[in-house]
Motif scaffolding. Structure first.
Motif, mmCIF file in Angstrom:
data_model
loop_
_atom_site.group_PDB
_atom_site.id
_atom_site.type_symbol
_atom_site.label_atom_id
_atom_site.label_comp_id
_atom_site.label_asym_id
_atom_site.label_seq_id
_atom_site.Cartn_x
_atom_site.Cartn_y
_atom_site.Cartn_z
ATOM 1 N N GLU A 16 31.013 -21.770 68.866
ATOM 2 C CA GLU A 16 30.116 -20.913 67.996
ATOM 3 C C GLU A 16 30.604 -19.428 67.738
ATOM 4 O O GLU A 16 30.760 -18.899 68.772
ATOM 5 N N VAL A 17 30.631 -18.921 66.422
ATOM 6 C CA VAL A 17 31.045 -17.707 66.253
ATOM 7 C C VAL A 17 29.953 -16.861 65.479
ATOM 8 O O VAL A 17 29.499 -17.262 64.475
ATOM 9 N N ALA A 18 29.646 -15.699 66.142
ATOM 10 C CA ALA A 18 28.559 -14.832 65.418
ATOM 11 C C ALA A 18 29.186 -14.169 64.240
ATOM 12 O O ALA A 18 30.308 -13.489 64.551
ATOM 13 N N SER A 23 33.004 -12.310 60.302
ATOM 14 C CA SER A 23 32.601 -13.163 59.179
ATOM 15 C C SER A 23 33.377 -14.436 59.021
ATOM 16 O O SER A 23 34.391 -14.659 59.298
ATOM 17 N N TYR A 24 32.487 -15.458 58.391
ATOM 18 C CA TYR A 24 33.191 -16.751 58.308
ATOM 19 C C TYR A 24 34.359 -16.675 57.262
ATOM 20 O O TYR A 24 35.471 -17.298 57.658
ATOM 21 N N ASP A 25 34.324 -15.664 56.098
ATOM 22 C CA ASP A 25 35.501 -15.594 55.385
ATOM 23 C C ASP A 25 36.379 -14.734 55.939
ATOM 24 O O ASP A 25 37.632 -15.041 55.612
ATOM 25 N N ASN A 26 36.228 -14.062 56.842
ATOM 26 C CA ASN A 26 37.139 -13.368 57.484
ATOM 27 C C ASN A 26 37.935 -13.712 58.628
ATOM 28 O O ASN A 26 38.898 -13.225 59.349
ATOM 29 N N TYR A 27 37.349 -14.867 59.429
ATOM 30 C CA TYR A 27 37.907 -15.601 60.499
ATOM 31 C C TYR A 27 39.385 -16.281 60.073
ATOM 32 O O TYR A 27 39.452 -16.722 59.149
ATOM 33 N N ALA A 28 40.353 -15.909 60.761
ATOM 34 C CA ALA A 28 41.650 -16.300 60.660
ATOM 35 C C ALA A 28 42.289 -16.740 61.849
ATOM 36 O O ALA A 28 41.749 -16.505 62.893
ATOM 37 N N GLU A 29 43.652 -17.045 61.476
ATOM 38 C CA GLU A 29 44.189 -17.503 62.803
ATOM 39 C C GLU A 29 44.547 -16.558 64.055
ATOM 40 O O GLU A 29 44.497 -16.848 64.976
ATOM 41 N N SER A 30 44.369 -15.404 63.517
ATOM 42 C CA SER A 30 44.539 -14.276 64.445
ATOM 43 C C SER A 30 43.204 -14.368 65.436
ATOM 44 O O SER A 30 43.189 -13.660 66.543
ATOM 45 N N ASN A 31 42.102 -14.631 65.105
ATOM 46 C CA ASN A 31 41.049 -14.959 65.680
ATOM 47 C C ASN A 31 40.994 -15.983 66.763
ATOM 48 O O ASN A 31 40.116 -16.031 67.613
ATOM 49 N N SER A 34 40.649 -15.604 70.920
ATOM 50 C CA SER A 34 39.794 -14.819 71.339
ATOM 51 C C SER A 34 38.485 -15.706 71.212
ATOM 52 O O SER A 34 37.278 -15.536 71.611
ATOM 53 N N THR A 35 38.545 -17.064 70.703
ATOM 54 C CA THR A 35 37.471 -17.751 70.460
ATOM 55 C C THR A 35 37.294 -18.804 71.839
ATOM 56 O O THR A 35 38.370 -19.342 72.115
ATOM 57 N N SER A 36 36.090 -18.898 72.422
ATOM 58 C CA SER A 36 35.804 -19.785 73.380
ATOM 59 C C SER A 36 35.570 -21.187 73.235
ATOM 60 O O SER A 36 34.341 -21.362 72.783
ATOM 61 N N PHE A 37 36.689 -21.889 73.227
ATOM 62 C CA PHE A 37 36.096 -23.352 72.770
ATOM 63 C C PHE A 37 35.312 -23.991 73.919
ATOM 64 O O PHE A 37 35.669 -23.853 75.051
ATOM 65 N N PHE A 63 28.662 -19.322 62.569
ATOM 66 C CA PHE A 63 29.331 -20.680 62.262
ATOM 67 C C PHE A 63 30.271 -21.162 63.136
ATOM 68 O O PHE A 63 30.058 -20.757 64.311
ATOM 69 N N TYR A 64 31.021 -22.069 62.954
ATOM 70 C CA TYR A 64 31.614 -22.947 64.047
ATOM 71 C C TYR A 64 32.995 -23.064 63.758
ATOM 72 O O TYR A 64 33.637 -23.016 62.634
ATOM 73 N N VAL A 65 33.960 -23.292 64.757
ATOM 74 C CA VAL A 65 35.376 -23.265 64.714
ATOM 75 C C VAL A 65 35.621 -24.652 65.556
ATOM 76 O O VAL A 65 35.000 -24.715 66.522
ATOM 77 N N ILE A 66 36.230 -25.655 64.884
ATOM 78 C CA ILE A 66 36.723 -26.876 65.419
ATOM 79 C C ILE A 66 37.866 -27.043 65.698
ATOM 80 O O ILE A 66 38.813 -26.754 64.657
#
Length: 103
Positions: A16-18, A23-31, A34-37, A63-66
Motif C-alpha cells: 500500500e502506497v500513500a 502519487s500514482y502517476d509519479n510512482y516509477a521503477e526507482s520507487n 523503498s516499497t514494503s511488500f 494506491f497499491y503496488v503488486i
C-alpha cells in the motif's frame, strides 16, 4: 463482493502506497526499492474503500503496488466501486493499472 484477495501462495506480493509519499502517476521503477511488500492474502482486502461515515467510496489517499511471481511490478488504483457517490456498480470495481517494471 468487493474484498480483494492476493494469491500470496502463488508468489504474489502487494504494498500500500500513500499518495502523500508519491502519487500514482509519479510512482516509477526507482520507487520499488523503498516499497514494503507483504505476502498476505488480505494485503489489499477492503482497505481500498470506505463503506460508512461521510467519505463513502473508493479511498483516494492510497494506491497499491503488486509484484507477481515472475517479478513483474504493477501499480494499481481503484477508480470507483459503486458505493457512495463515486459512481460505478457495486461489486464491479473499476481499476486502473500499469506495468512499472518488467521482469
Amino acid at each position: 463482493q468487493d474484498f480483494i484477495l492476493l494469491n500470496y501462495l502463488g508468489g504474489a506480493e502487494a504494498a500500500e502506497v500513500a499518495v502523500s509519499t508519491v502519487s500514482y502517476d509519479n510512482y516509477a521503477e526507482s520507487n520499488i526499492a523503498s516499497t514494503s511488500f507483504v505476502k498476505t492474502r488480505d494485503a489489499i482486502g477492503s482497505k481500498w474503500r470506505v463503506t460508512s461515515g461521510t467519505a463513502i467510496g473508493v479511498t483516494k489517499d492510497k494506491f497499491y503496488v503488486i509484484k507477481d511471481a515472475e517479478g513483474n511490478v504493477y501499480k494499481l488504483k481503484f477508480v470507483n466501486a459503486g458505493i457512495g457517490t463515486d459512481g460505478g456498480e457495486r461489486g464491479k470495481p473499476v481499476i486502473e493499472y500499469k506495468l512499472v517494471k518488467k521482469a
